[in-house]
Scaffold this active site. Structure first.
Site, PDB file in Angstrom:
ATOM      1  N   HIS A  35       0.825  -1.217   0.000  1.00  0.00           N
ATOM      2  CA  HIS A  35       0.000   0.000   0.000  1.00  0.00           C
ATOM      3  C   HIS A  35       0.857   1.264   0.000  1.00  0.00           C
ATOM      4  O   HIS A  35       0.559   2.219  -0.709  1.00  0.00           O
ATOM      5  CB  HIS A  35      -0.896   0.041   1.251  1.00  0.00           C
ATOM      6  N   GLN A  59     -17.766  -7.738  -0.506  1.00  0.00           N
ATOM      7  CA  GLN A  59     -16.862  -8.562  -1.298  1.00  0.00           C
ATOM      8  C   GLN A  59     -16.381  -9.814  -0.548  1.00  0.00           C
ATOM      9  O   GLN A  59     -15.491 -10.508  -1.016  1.00  0.00           O
ATOM     10  CB  GLN A  59     -15.687  -7.737  -1.810  1.00  0.00           C
ATOM     11  N   ASP A 148      -2.994  -8.150  -7.046  1.00  0.00           N
ATOM     12  CA  ASP A 148      -4.394  -8.495  -7.281  1.00  0.00           C
ATOM     13  C   ASP A 148      -4.708  -8.230  -8.755  1.00  0.00           C
ATOM     14  O   ASP A 148      -5.493  -7.347  -9.103  1.00  0.00           O
ATOM     15  CB  ASP A 148      -5.298  -7.665  -6.373  1.00  0.00           C
TER      16      ASP A 148
HETATM   17  O1  PAF Z   1      -7.862  -4.527  -2.862  1.00  0.00           O
HETATM   18  C1  PAF Z   1      -8.565  -4.144  -1.907  1.00  0.00           C
HETATM   19  O2  PAF Z   1      -8.070  -3.850  -0.831  1.00  0.00           O
HETATM   20  C2  PAF Z   1     -10.071  -4.039  -2.092  1.00  0.00           C
HETATM   21  O3  PAF Z   1     -10.551  -5.035  -2.922  1.00  0.00           O
HETATM   22  C3  PAF Z   1     -10.530  -2.646  -2.576  1.00  0.00           C
HETATM   23  C4  PAF Z   1      -9.948  -2.328  -3.933  1.00  0.00           C
HETATM   24  C5  PAF Z   1     -10.084  -1.590  -1.581  1.00  0.00           C
HETATM   25  C6  PAF Z   1     -12.050  -2.613  -2.679  1.00  0.00           C
HETATM   26  O4  PAF Z   1     -12.642  -2.872  -1.472  1.00  0.00           O
END
Ligand code: PAF
Length: 289
Positions: A35, A59, A148
């Site tokens: 991040h 999700q 991802d």
């Molecule tokens: O990759 C993630 O952390 C999540 O899938 C995201 C893009 C923040 C959406 O909730």
């Protein structure tokens, strides 16, 4: 760094700062170098950096780890501040989903393979929350990690299909010294699992080596990677796949960019990793969509 918890405040900031370019880093928190590298890139390329932390219930499947997903808001605030974030958007579930949604967003392509094949509805949840976040933050550029890679392919389709005026900047996977891709879920690995998890990336490089040096068909390549993983890890192989990127269709001799992707389940963590490369076998680490 300002911490904002309501959509209204975030929208007001966007109105006040309408002349500034915003780089946006959406996250689910428990921040790591994957991040912070996105935050640093966003800082270098934009007037203002907005990051969001929201563990999006939509999700997660019913048997997945929504409740236990690692969270540490204090630590995350400190990390965001140290890495150039100007505005940290931290809505809660009630703020993001006050009522049941009356609109269903559903992804038609790119979601029925790799992680999407077993995580029913996962990418619908991802595009739903990102549609909301993109509308609230209105960034010029949104930053995502290629670890991802399926998520990146899905978000690229979302941005393109509904014409969000946003550039998607897909950035390199950040790895530990032994090659393990950094992930918030790595904390769930036992000592033994952590020791062998380095073989996920090695398995991908093994596959890439076969692609470059041996004229093997796609199935043979996939089987070789499976064999490697079975030999060196005790985790259960969820998938090994070799697809065109970002279409995520079977590779043909016309495919310009390909992804070799794996998922391995350990006791408490499911790890994913991938390599994306061109026909010459050169690894592609960044893509702008
Ligand atoms: O990759 C993630 O952390 C999540 O899938 C995201 C893009 C923040 C959406 O909730």
């Amino acid at each position: 760094m300002k911490v904002i918890r309501t959509i209204k405040e975030m929208q007001q900031i966007r109105r006040d700062e309408r002349l500034k370019t915003i780089g946006f880093v959406p996250t689910m928190g428990y921040l790591h170098e994957g991040h912070t590298s996105l935050m640093k890139k966003a800082t270098a390329e934009n007037d203002l950096v907005v990051a969001s932390i929201f563990v999006n219930p939509l999700q997660f499947g019913p048997s997945e780890d929504f409740e236990t997903y690692p969270r540490d808001e204090q630590r995350d605030q400190q990390i965001a501040k140290e890495n150039g974030v100007d505005i940290l958007f931290l809505p809660n579930v009630q703020e993001m989903y006050p009522d049941e949604l009356k609109v269903n967003l559903s992804i038609k392509e790119r979601a029925n393979v790799l992680c999407g094949a077993t995580r029913d509805g996962h990418f619908d949840g991802v595009i739903t929350v990102l549609t909301k976040l993109f509308n609230i933050v209105q960034p010029e550029v949104a930053y995502f990690g290629l670890k991802d890679a399926q998520q990146v392919a899905v978000v690229a389709a979302l941005i393109n299909d509904v014409n969000f005026p946003i550039v998607l900047s897909a950035e390199p996977t950040i790895r530990e010294a032994d090659g393990l891709a950094k992930s918030s879920r790595n904390v769930y690995l036992s000592t033994d699992e952590r020791a062998e998890a380095k073989h996920l990336y090695k398995a991908l490089l093994h596959g890439l080596n076969i692609f470059i040096n041996e004229q093997q068909d796609n199935d043979t390549l996939i089987q070789s990677v499976r064999k490697y993983l079975s030999k060196y890890t005790s985790g259960v192989i969820d998938y090994v796949d070799f697809l065109s990127y970002p279409e995520l269709k079977p590779v043909t001799n016309k495919s310009e960019r390909m992804i070799l992707a794996i998922a391995v389940k350990y006791k408490q963590a499911r790890l994913i990793d991938n390599v994306i490369f061109n026909r010459s076998g050169d690894i592609i680490e960044t893509i702008k969509f």
